[in-house]
Design a protein around this motif. Sequence first.
Motif, PDB file in Angstrom:
ATOM      1  N   MET A 112       0.814  -1.189   0.000  1.00 37.89           N
ATOM      2  CA  MET A 112       0.000   0.000   0.000  1.00 37.89           C
ATOM      3  C   MET A 112       0.868   1.267   0.000  1.00 37.89           C
ATOM      4  SD  MET A 112      -3.259   0.794   2.440  1.00 37.89           S
ATOM      5  CE  MET A 112      -2.824  -0.587   3.424  1.00 37.89           C
ATOM      6  N   ILE A 113       1.955   1.274   0.747  1.00 36.16           N
ATOM      7  CA  ILE A 113       2.859   2.423   0.785  1.00 36.16           C
ATOM      8  C   ILE A 113       3.486   2.620  -0.590  1.00 36.16           C
ATOM      9  CG2 ILE A 113       4.996   3.311   1.810  1.00 36.16           C
ATOM     10  CD1 ILE A 113       4.078   1.676   4.362  1.00 36.16           C
ATOM     11  N   ASN A 114       3.894   1.513  -1.203  1.00 34.20           N
ATOM     12  CA  ASN A 114       4.439   1.565  -2.547  1.00 34.20           C
ATOM     13  C   ASN A 114       3.423   2.173  -3.511  1.00 34.20           C
ATOM     14  OD1 ASN A 114       6.236   0.860  -4.788  1.00 34.20           O
ATOM     15  ND2 ASN A 114       4.667  -0.657  -5.261  1.00 34.20           N
ATOM     16  N   ALA A 115       2.163   1.750  -3.400  1.00 32.57           N
ATOM     17  CA  ALA A 115       1.112   2.261  -4.280  1.00 32.57           C
ATOM     18  C   ALA A 115       0.920   3.763  -4.082  1.00 32.57           C
ATOM     19  CB  ALA A 115      -0.195   1.515  -4.026  1.00 32.57           C
ATOM     20  N   ALA A 116       0.991   4.235  -2.847  1.00 32.14           N
ATOM     21  CA  ALA A 116       0.800   5.658  -2.560  1.00 32.14           C
ATOM     22  C   ALA A 116       1.928   6.501  -3.150  1.00 32.14           C
ATOM     23  CB  ALA A 116       0.705   5.884  -1.050  1.00 32.14           C
ATOM     24  N   VAL A 117       3.173   6.122  -2.885  1.00 34.04           N
ATOM     25  CA  VAL A 117       4.317   6.895  -3.393  1.00 34.04           C
ATOM     26  C   VAL A 117       4.373   6.806  -4.915  1.00 34.04           C
ATOM     27  CG1 VAL A 117       6.824   7.192  -3.322  1.00 34.04           C
ATOM     28  CG2 VAL A 117       5.585   6.612  -1.229  1.00 34.04           C
TER      29      VAL A 117
ATOM     30  N   ILE B  85     -18.718  -5.431  11.253  1.00 32.13           N
ATOM     31  CA  ILE B  85     -17.583  -4.894  11.993  1.00 32.13           C
ATOM     32  C   ILE B  85     -16.334  -5.199  11.181  1.00 32.13           C
ATOM     33  CG2 ILE B  85     -16.220  -5.017  14.099  1.00 32.13           C
ATOM     34  CD1 ILE B  85     -18.766  -5.894  15.554  1.00 32.13           C
ATOM     35  N   SER B  86     -15.633  -4.149  10.850  1.00 29.74           N
ATOM     36  CA  SER B  86     -14.381  -4.332  10.110  1.00 29.74           C
ATOM     37  C   SER B  86     -13.288  -3.583  10.853  1.00 29.74           C
ATOM     38  CB  SER B  86     -14.522  -3.821   8.676  1.00 29.74           C
ATOM     39  OG  SER B  86     -14.874  -2.468   8.676  1.00 29.74           O
ATOM     40  N   SER B  87     -12.062  -3.861  10.472  1.00 28.60           N
ATOM     41  CA  SER B  87     -10.975  -3.172  11.156  1.00 28.60           C
ATOM     42  C   SER B  87     -11.039  -1.689  10.814  1.00 28.60           C
ATOM     43  CB  SER B  87      -9.626  -3.771  10.768  1.00 28.60           C
ATOM     44  OG  SER B  87      -9.478  -3.773   9.380  1.00 28.60           O
ATOM     45  N   ALA B  88     -10.577  -0.871  11.743  1.00 30.45           N
ATOM     46  CA  ALA B  88     -10.607   0.581  11.572  1.00 30.45           C
ATOM     47  C   ALA B  88      -9.664   0.984  10.442  1.00 30.45           C
ATOM     48  CB  ALA B  88     -10.187   1.245  12.870  1.00 30.45           C
ATOM     49  N   PRO B  89      -9.975   2.085   9.781  1.00 27.97           N
ATOM     50  CA  PRO B  89      -9.054   2.573   8.751  1.00 27.97           C
ATOM     51  C   PRO B  89      -7.679   2.832   9.354  1.00 27.97           C
ATOM     52  CG  PRO B  89     -11.113   3.802   8.702  1.00 27.97           C
ATOM     53  CD  PRO B  89     -11.143   2.936   9.933  1.00 27.97           C
ATOM     54  N   LEU B  90      -6.666   2.725   8.536  1.00 27.82           N
ATOM     55  CA  LEU B  90      -5.295   2.966   8.956  1.00 27.82           C
ATOM     56  C   LEU B  90      -4.929   4.394   8.579  1.00 27.82           C
ATOM     57  CD1 LEU B  90      -2.599   1.846  10.022  1.00 27.82           C
ATOM     58  CD2 LEU B  90      -2.119   1.098   7.689  1.00 27.82           C
TER      59      LEU B  90
ATOM     60  N   THR C  96      -8.460  11.378  -8.760  1.00 33.04           N
ATOM     61  CA  THR C  96      -7.682  10.418  -9.551  1.00 33.04           C
ATOM     62  C   THR C  96      -8.291   9.024  -9.372  1.00 33.04           C
ATOM     63  OG1 THR C  96      -6.124  10.218  -7.716  1.00 33.04           O
ATOM     64  CG2 THR C  96      -5.490  11.689  -9.511  1.00 33.04           C
ATOM     65  N   PRO C  97      -9.196   8.634 -10.269  1.00 29.20           N
ATOM     66  CA  PRO C  97      -9.877   7.335 -10.135  1.00 29.20           C
ATOM     67  C   PRO C  97      -8.919   6.142 -10.111  1.00 29.20           C
ATOM     68  CG  PRO C  97     -10.913   8.686 -11.829  1.00 29.20           C
ATOM     69  CD  PRO C  97      -9.666   9.404 -11.409  1.00 29.20           C
ATOM     70  N   GLU C  98      -7.721   6.307 -10.646  1.00 27.40           N
ATOM     71  CA  GLU C  98      -6.770   5.193 -10.679  1.00 27.40           C
ATOM     72  C   GLU C  98      -6.028   4.981  -9.359  1.00 27.40           C
ATOM     73  OE1 GLU C  98      -4.662   8.827 -12.385  1.00 27.40           O
ATOM     74  OE2 GLU C  98      -6.657   7.971 -12.444  1.00 27.40           O
ATOM     75  N   LEU C  99      -6.326   5.781  -8.338  1.00 31.65           N
ATOM     76  CA  LEU C  99      -5.728   5.585  -7.012  1.00 31.65           C
ATOM     77  C   LEU C  99      -6.067   4.182  -6.516  1.00 31.65           C
ATOM     78  CD1 LEU C  99      -4.240   6.864  -4.548  1.00 31.65           C
ATOM     79  CD2 LEU C  99      -6.483   7.624  -3.743  1.00 31.65           C
ATOM     80  N   ASP C 100      -5.096   3.500  -5.969  1.00 31.80           N
ATOM     81  CA  ASP C 100      -5.279   2.136  -5.460  1.00 31.80           C
ATOM     82  C   ASP C 100      -6.529   2.073  -4.584  1.00 31.80           C
ATOM     83  OD1 ASP C 100      -4.890  -0.100  -3.430  1.00 31.80           O
ATOM     84  OD2 ASP C 100      -3.170  -0.466  -4.742  1.00 31.80           O
ATOM     85  N   ARG C 101      -7.356   1.083  -4.772  1.00 34.79           N
ATOM     86  CA  ARG C 101      -8.648   0.977  -4.076  1.00 34.79           C
ATOM     87  C   ARG C 101      -8.493   0.830  -2.568  1.00 34.79           C
ATOM     88  NH1 ARG C 101     -10.303  -3.706  -2.182  1.00 34.79           N
ATOM     89  NH2 ARG C 101      -9.139  -5.575  -2.697  1.00 34.79           N
ATOM     90  N   ARG C 102      -7.325   0.400  -2.089  1.00 34.52           N
ATOM     91  CA  ARG C 102      -7.098   0.257  -0.655  1.00 34.52           C
ATOM     92  C   ARG C 102      -6.819   1.598   0.031  1.00 34.52           C
ATOM     93  NH1 ARG C 102      -2.151  -3.602  -1.071  1.00 34.52           N
ATOM     94  NH2 ARG C 102      -1.798  -2.040  -2.666  1.00 34.52           N
ATOM     95  N   ILE C 103      -6.596   2.625  -0.774  1.00 34.66           N
ATOM     96  CA  ILE C 103      -6.278   3.946  -0.239  1.00 34.66           C
ATOM     97  C   ILE C 103      -7.487   4.852  -0.437  1.00 34.66           C
ATOM     98  CG2 ILE C 103      -4.759   5.959  -0.440  1.00 34.66           C
ATOM     99  CD1 ILE C 103      -2.640   4.015  -1.628  1.00 34.66           C
ATOM    100  N   GLU C 104      -7.973   5.429   0.652  1.00 36.45           N
ATOM    101  CA  GLU C 104      -9.110   6.346   0.548  1.00 36.45           C
ATOM    102  C   GLU C 104      -8.659   7.706   0.038  1.00 36.45           C
ATOM    103  OE1 GLU C 104     -12.406   8.503   3.392  1.00 36.45           O
ATOM    104  OE2 GLU C 104     -11.547   6.606   4.057  1.00 36.45           O
ATOM    105  N   LYS C 105      -7.563   8.237   0.631  1.00 40.23           N
ATOM    106  CA  LYS C 105      -7.067   9.531   0.180  1.00 40.23           C
ATOM    107  C   LYS C 105      -5.645   9.766   0.636  1.00 40.23           C
ATOM    108  CE  LYS C 105      -9.976  12.038   2.850  1.00 40.23           C
ATOM    109  NZ  LYS C 105     -10.689  13.185   3.365  1.00 40.23           N
TER     110      LYS C 105
ATOM    111  N   ASP D 297      -9.311  -1.396   3.879  1.00 42.22           N
ATOM    112  CA  ASP D 297      -9.433  -2.612   3.081  1.00 42.22           C
ATOM    113  C   ASP D 297     -10.874  -3.075   3.199  1.00 42.22           C
ATOM    114  OD1 ASP D 297      -9.288  -4.993   1.761  1.00 42.22           O
ATOM    115  OD2 ASP D 297      -7.535  -5.720   2.820  1.00 42.22           O
ATOM    116  N   THR D 298     -11.656  -2.862   2.158  1.00 40.72           N
ATOM    117  CA  THR D 298     -13.085  -3.163   2.205  1.00 40.72           C
ATOM    118  C   THR D 298     -13.359  -4.648   2.371  1.00 40.72           C
ATOM    119  OG1 THR D 298     -13.134  -3.276  -0.198  1.00 40.72           O
ATOM    120  CG2 THR D 298     -13.720  -1.166   0.817  1.00 40.72           C
TER     121      THR D 298
END
Length: 191
Positions: free
Chosen positions: A1-6, A77-82, A124-133, A171-172
């Motif tokens: 996820m960090i790789n996807a963000a950078v 119940i899902s895990s809290a956002p990171l 940017t619709p192409e932002l990785d789906r695991r990242i909200e913003k 992570d939905t």
Amino acid sequence: MINAAVSHLANQLNQFLKQTHALTEDIVLMSGLVGADGQAAPNTNNKLVIFLTNLEKDTIPYRQQMPGDAGATRTVISSAPLYLNMYVMIAANFSGGNYSEALELISGAVSFFQRFPVFDHQVTPELDRRIEKLVLDIENLKIHELSNMWTLLGGKYLPSVLYKVRMVAFDTDDVIARVPNIRLPATSANH
């Protein structure tokens, strides 16, 4: 996820600089500047290099409560956002006669992220789906902090800018449980 963000930030900045400077080849590269052996990283000469300098948990996140579904029989119940803070540096690795170009490209990067400080799926619709913003803000460093940073990075100072990037990730598919809702009996208005 960090790789996807950078990587996302690098790609967006690269597209912008290629358009505004009429470049035919990529000018932004996601890479370290120096390898573990102390040698300059390959293919970074005459590029804007974007890399992670630090990562920390955001202890004061911008939390939004999600409204529950009225009438639902179960709650998911899902895990809290990171919430993470990534410190991302953009350094102009140009030498000699290209110094002016280095300053021009760093200025272009600052201008781009000033205009577009938030990246989400609407922008940017192409932002990785695991990242909200991703939310960017320039991080100010004192001269001694900057000196320490470049010493840790193992290189000599290059024209650069450091951004604090707040990342809200989720992570939905990460459902922990589904629990039944508890309904309290209706109370009478007349006592």
